[in-house]
Design an enzyme around this catalytic site. Structure first.
Site, short mmCIF file in Angstrom:
data_model
loop_
_atom_site.label_atom_id
_atom_site.label_comp_id
_atom_site.label_asym_id
_atom_site.label_seq_id
_atom_site.Cartn_x
_atom_site.Cartn_y
_atom_site.Cartn_z
N LYS A 111 0.84 -1.09 -0.13
CA LYS A 111 -0.11 -0.11 0.15
C LYS A 111 0.89 1.17 0.03
CE LYS A 111 -3.88 0.35 2.49
NZ LYS A 111 -4.76 0.06 1.18
N SER A 112 0.56 2.14 -0.73
CA SER A 112 1.15 3.32 -0.79
C SER A 112 1.36 4.03 0.63
CB SER A 112 0.84 4.28 -1.91
OG SER A 112 -0.67 4.80 -1.61
N TYR A 114 2.21 3.12 3.16
CA TYR A 114 3.51 3.00 3.80
C TYR A 114 4.75 3.13 2.87
CZ TYR A 114 1.68 0.17 7.53
OH TYR A 114 0.94 -0.11 8.69
N ARG A 116 4.92 5.59 0.71
CA ARG A 116 4.93 7.26 0.53
C ARG A 116 5.38 7.44 -0.96
NH1 ARG A 116 7.94 8.13 6.38
NH2 ARG A 116 6.28 7.97 7.32
N THR A 334 2.63 -14.86 4.60
CA THR A 334 3.74 -14.43 5.19
C THR A 334 4.14 -13.02 4.40
OG1 THR A 334 4.53 -16.48 6.34
CG2 THR A 334 6.06 -14.64 6.30
N GLU A 336 6.94 -9.87 4.20
CA GLU A 336 8.31 -9.09 4.50
C GLU A 336 8.27 -7.62 4.45
OE1 GLU A 336 12.56 -9.04 2.88
OE2 GLU A 336 11.83 -11.03 2.96
#
Length: 387
Positions: A111-112, A114, A116, A334, A336
């Site tokens: 997602k943008s 996070y 930025r 999972t 990362e």
């Protein structure tokens, strides 16, 4: 293959258990608290991160071996947030359990919020005198091209850095930051801009007359010089280039993307920004309607880079790495999270972290993940790589 819309995702989840638990719409608020959205979007599903994490720590000087992860290299964290150290990573899992249909391949985008990000037509100042858009850089990077730009290093000193992994992130809301040179920068509201004193401020929180850290360039005897904010003087750009080449152990026989060598040719006046100011100031900030394609890049050495508009912005933060979910795979995914910045990064549990896109084939595969007895089938919790 075709990408599947919200109504297909909703039907497959409710009737066939493709996603459990399943949220039928976009959730953005919890009471008065604003959340990073999760649930069904127009052409995807935004997954949540569970509250269990494995944070990498190198206290044992271990090697990160993808074939043999050492459990001692991780610290288990459980709680509503996880702090990832600078230039480190953490493993987590989705709240949702997936059952992928036999004729579907599922891919994941971070997602943008996070990452930025900037709008794709945002231009980046490169040391070779050009200013490609982020969208163009992403295409060229796929062909193996490398890029070098400007960053603010230790003690507020201008340096040359390598700009890595320019990439498409997804779609998001934007704000327009208008500068006193009448240039506009379109960024996600939480993207950080460097102030003249070295502090950081989110785009949406910038106010009129705030001074930003400037990138100023001018011609001296036909060659480009750059403004060094630490000293207040213009210096030859080739000095910065040679300094970077020395750090990278480059020789004069090695070619890099500085117009072919370490001594730069003269630039035309049109390619150089002129200004009589010693900082840029914010003129205004406004919200932009709709959602837009957004891109970002990574600067491991300094955590920031310069835009052609003459300001410095933060390294685009968290990268979410997920292997595609193969046909008939099932389990918790999972995740990362790689923190590519020089600052600690925060991940919120039970909020959106990534978007799953479902691609349906015109026919079923001959051998699915279930057929070949994949070793990650039915995984629960945070799962380390298996040899």
């Amino acid at each position: 293959m075709s990408i599947k819309p919200d109504k297909w995702i909703r039907r497959m989840a409710l009737e066939h258990g493709m996603i459990e638990p399943f949220v039928e719409n976009q959730v953005r608020m919890r009471g008065d608290e604003r959340l990073i959205s999760y649930g069904v979007s127009s052409y995807g599903y935004d997954v949540r991160c569970a509250d269990e994490f494995k944070v990498f720590t190198n206290i044992h000087s271990a090697t990160v071996d993808p074939k043999n992860f050492d459990e001692k290299s991780f610290v288990d964290v459980k709680g509503p947030v996880c702090i990832i150290p600078p230039n480190s990573f953490a493993l987590a899992r989705t709240v949702e359990y997936f059952r992928i249909p036999r004729n579907v391949l599922t891919i994941c985008l971070g997602k943008s919020t996070y990452a930025r990000c900037f709008r794709g037509d945002t231009r980046v100042a490169l040391v070779d005198g050009t200013a490609p858009t982020l969208e163009e850089m992403a295409r060229r990077a796929e062909q193996g091209e490398l890029f070098w730009g400007y960053s603010i290093g230790e003690n507020g000193r201008l340096i040359v850095t390598q700009l890595q992994a320019p990439r498409y992130i997804g779609r998001d809301n934007l704000v327009e930051v208008i500068l006193d040179n009448d240039r506009s920068i379109f960024a996600t509201p939480d993207h950080l801009f460097m102030l003249r004193d070295g502090r950081w401020k989110a785009a949406a929180e910038l106010e009129p007359n705030m001074s930003l850290m400037p990138l100023y360039r001018q011609l001296v005897r036909g060659y480009e010089s750059v403004y060094q904010p630490m000293t207040g003087y213009f210096i030859p750009k080739k000095n910065l280039v040679n300094e970077w080449g020395g750090k990278a152990n480059l020789t004069d026989k090695q070619t890099i993307n500085f117009s072919g060598n370490l001594t730069l040719p003269p630039l035309t006046t049109a390619s150089v920004q002129h200004s009589s100011y010693l900082n840029h100031k914010v003129k205004s900030v406004r919200s932009v309607a709709g959602e837009h394609d957004v891109y970002c890049l990574t600067v491991p050495e300094a955590g920031n880079f310069a835009l052609e508009d003459g300001v410095f912005v933060h390294n685009c933060g968290i990268i979410v790495n997920v292997t595609p979910l193969e046909p008939e795979w099932e389990g918790h995914v999972t995740l990362e999270f790689s923190n590519t910045t020089t600052l600690p990064a925060k991940i919120y549990a039970h909020e959106g972290v990534a978007q799953m896109l479902f691609l349906e084939s015109t026919e079923e595969c001959e051998v699915s993940y279930r057929d070949r007895g994949g070793k990650y089938q039915g995984q629960l919790g945070v799962t380390l790589p298996k040899a």
